[in-house]
Scaffold this active site. Structure first.
Site, PDB file in Angstrom:
ATOM      1  N   CYS A 165       0.808  -1.219   0.000  1.00 47.07           N
ATOM      2  CA  CYS A 165       0.000   0.000   0.000  1.00 47.07           C
ATOM      3  C   CYS A 165       0.840   1.267   0.000  1.00 47.07           C
ATOM      4  O   CYS A 165       0.326   2.352  -0.239  1.00 47.07           O
ATOM      5  CB  CYS A 165      -0.942  -0.015   1.194  1.00 47.07           C
ATOM      6  SG  CYS A 165      -1.664  -1.632   1.450  1.00 47.07           S
ATOM      7  N   HIS A 303      -4.201   7.572   5.421  1.00 48.14           N
ATOM      8  CA  HIS A 303      -4.228   6.263   4.763  1.00 48.14           C
ATOM      9  C   HIS A 303      -5.552   5.584   5.094  1.00 48.14           C
ATOM     10  O   HIS A 303      -6.248   5.119   4.201  1.00 48.14           O
ATOM     11  CB  HIS A 303      -3.049   5.417   5.237  1.00 48.14           C
ATOM     12  CG  HIS A 303      -2.977   4.075   4.579  1.00 48.14           C
ATOM     13  ND1 HIS A 303      -2.884   3.925   3.222  1.00 48.14           N
ATOM     14  CD2 HIS A 303      -2.998   2.810   5.091  1.00 48.14           C
ATOM     15  CE1 HIS A 303      -2.844   2.633   2.917  1.00 48.14           C
ATOM     16  NE2 HIS A 303      -2.923   1.940   4.025  1.00 48.14           N
ATOM     17  N   HIS A 337      -9.795   0.430  -1.252  1.00 47.37           N
ATOM     18  CA  HIS A 337      -8.335   0.479  -1.151  1.00 47.37           C
ATOM     19  C   HIS A 337      -7.752  -0.020  -2.475  1.00 47.37           C
ATOM     20  O   HIS A 337      -7.743  -1.227  -2.731  1.00 47.37           O
ATOM     21  CB  HIS A 337      -7.868  -0.383   0.019  1.00 47.37           C
ATOM     22  CG  HIS A 337      -6.410  -0.219   0.328  1.00 47.37           C
ATOM     23  ND1 HIS A 337      -5.542   0.481  -0.486  1.00 47.37           N
ATOM     24  CD2 HIS A 337      -5.665  -0.657   1.371  1.00 47.37           C
ATOM     25  CE1 HIS A 337      -4.333   0.454   0.042  1.00 47.37           C
ATOM     26  NE2 HIS A 337      -4.379  -0.228   1.174  1.00 47.37           N
TER      27      HIS A 337
END
Lengths: 409, 87
Positions: A165, A303, A337
């Site tokens: 990520c 995030h 995501h």
């Protein structure tokens, strides 16, 4: 501190809201969700999540077969986004092949879809005789970067950071450093990923995937919300064209924003669970890189994937570094995501938030979890001029990253 | 399978694989210049032929001499006849 100033002059975005930064911003500002139900996931034994955010509105056939044959979906997304970034920046063909343009684009893994196809055939009879010639080109760790370089005729540096990520934040940060050091004049930076059950399954196995809103996909994920229940995986690509300030000024290019700071650190405490002190340290390192104080930051793009461990640790770190008055939001509620694409797609949206003087709120944040209190959650679209912002990404494996963007002046 | 049927199957299979205009395919069409194929495509061309006609030809020396669609037609027809004769 970068030795040369680095600016952004082009944006490419392939997201669950379609192709292009305007489609991305339209979706974000309208409070839309890109998350849909995928009934096929229910066929997988042990899979509890049934939702994902998938790319819409792109046509792979735009890319000539000569190039497309070595591409999986993620490379298609990256290529279209890179073409858009180059077009927005107004780079000429001779600049693409000048050796002064490099590529820094990563993905979480090589194409999981192609891997599945290979092993399905291979496990049937352990035969290679039906395998196509371009198989490996889909699953190289640097497939997206190489495919983009091939299509655009790039002759400069090609690298492909891989940090799940944190991938595209790394790609952008390292690209900025290369320009800052004078090694390249332009860098196409970002990340891409394609949806595959392997990805959402990975989170499901560790109890980090959303499963409580399978029948109401638009209500998940829910960053910071008291009813959040985990990650919704997505796909797409974000690509930014970074350029030295001198180059942009000499070309008369429109400067969209300036990259003033980048930091990344490792959290050895856990391979899965982020640590507040480590996140705070990462953000402080980014501030130091930009040479600014926390009070100069007007917005934090978190995030925040809607996991219990991640959201709470990040909120505590943000509260520790920036206090309770700096607006904070996560774009995961809209986009899910998008993995290796998330840093660049979300940073692209951040560039537009600076330019349009607007803040995008966290979608699906109906009631703030008391454990995520202590920061100023942005809960509705707000017209607000911000001059400097910070964007966070944290990866499984303990890889933290933060980037500081500034309005160009 | 008649020779016409073999030719038609070869052309349609290759047109689909390589996204080439079926109507433009003649025996004189060259694989490298006209169709724009390269060494990677030739690997896939062999797989396409093997799949379409259920035969193994990858190690055949004659494959290396193929330059035109007509060469492929002749090669496959000969191979099919050989396989039928072997039965």
């Amino acid at each position: 501190m970068l030795l040369r100033r680095v600016v952004i002059t082009g944006i490419g975005a392939v997201s669950p809201f379609g192709r292009g930064i305007d489609n991305l911003m339209d979706g974000l500002l309208a409070g839309r969700s890109g998350v849909v139900e995928l009934p096929a996931l229910a066929e997988i034994i042990g899979m509890r999540t049934r939702v994902a955010a998938l790319v819409t509105g792109v046509d792979p056939m735009e890319i000539p077969r000569k190039f497309r044959r070595s591409m999986s979906s993620m490379s298609v997304f990256a290529t279209l986004a890179a073409q858009d970034a180059v077009a927005m920046a107004g780079l000429a063909p001779e600049q693409l092949g000048s050796g002064r343009l490099g590529v820094s684009i990563g993905s979480t893994t090589g194409s999981p879809q192609t891997m599945e196809e290979f092993f399905r055939e291979f496990n049937a009879d352990h035969s290679l005789e039906r395998m196509k010639s371009t198989l490996f080109f889909h699953i190289m760790n640097h497939s997206c970067a190489s495919n983009v370089a091939q299509v655009l005729g790039v002759t400069g540096r090609v690298l492909a950071p891989a940090a799940a990520c944190s991938t595209s934040t790394h790609a952008i940060g390292y690209g900025a450093e290369m320009i800052g050091l004078g090694k390249q004049e332009f860098m196409l930076c970002g990340g891409a990923d394609e949806f595959h059950p392997l990805t959402s399954g990975t989170f499901d196995i560790i109890n980090a995937a959303s499963a409580a809103f399978n029948d109401t996909p638009h209500q998940t994920p829910r960053p910071f919300d008291v009813r959040r229940d985990g990650i919704v995986c997505g796909e797409g690509s974000g690509i930014l064209l970074l350029e030295s300030l001198d180059s942009a000024l000499s070309r008369g290019a429109e400067i969209l924003a300036e990259v003033t700071g980048f930091a990344t650190n490792s959290d050895p405490g856990s391979i899965a669970n982020p640590d507040t002190a480590c996140i705070a340290q990462c953000m402080r390192l980014a501030l130091a890189d930009a040479g600014i104080e926390p009070g100069e930051v007007g917005y934090v793009n978190a995030h925040a994937t809607a996991t219990e461990q991640g959201d709470i640790a990040e909120c505590a770190a943000i509260a520790e570094v920036f206090g309770a008055d700096t607006p904070v939001s996560s774009l995961k509620g809209h986009l899910g995501h998008t993995m290796a694409a998330s840093g660049a797609l979300e940073l692209a949206a951040c560039v537009e938030m600076l330019r349009r003087e607007v803040l995008v709120p966290t979608l699906n944040l109906d009631e703030v979890d008391p454990a995520c209190a202590g920061v100023l959650h942005q809960r509705e679209v707000a017209q607000r001029r911000v001059d400097t912002l910070i964007k966070n990404n944290f990866a499984l494996g303990g890889v933290n990253s933060s980037i500081i963007l500034r309005r160009y002046a | 399978m008649t020779e016409q049927e073999i030719v038609a199957k070869i052309n349609s299979s290759l047109a689909e694989e390589f996204e080439y205009d079926l109507a433009a395919m003649t025996p004189e069409t060259t694989l490298f210049e006209d169709m724009g194929l390269d060494s990677l495509d030739v690997v896939d061309l062999v797989i396409v032929l093997e799949t379409a006609f259920s035969m193994k030809v990858r190690e055949e020396e004659a494959i290396r001499k193929i330059r035109t669609l007509g060469d492929i037609h002749e090669f496959v027809i000969a191979k099919k006849r050989q396989l039928e004769g072997d039965r």
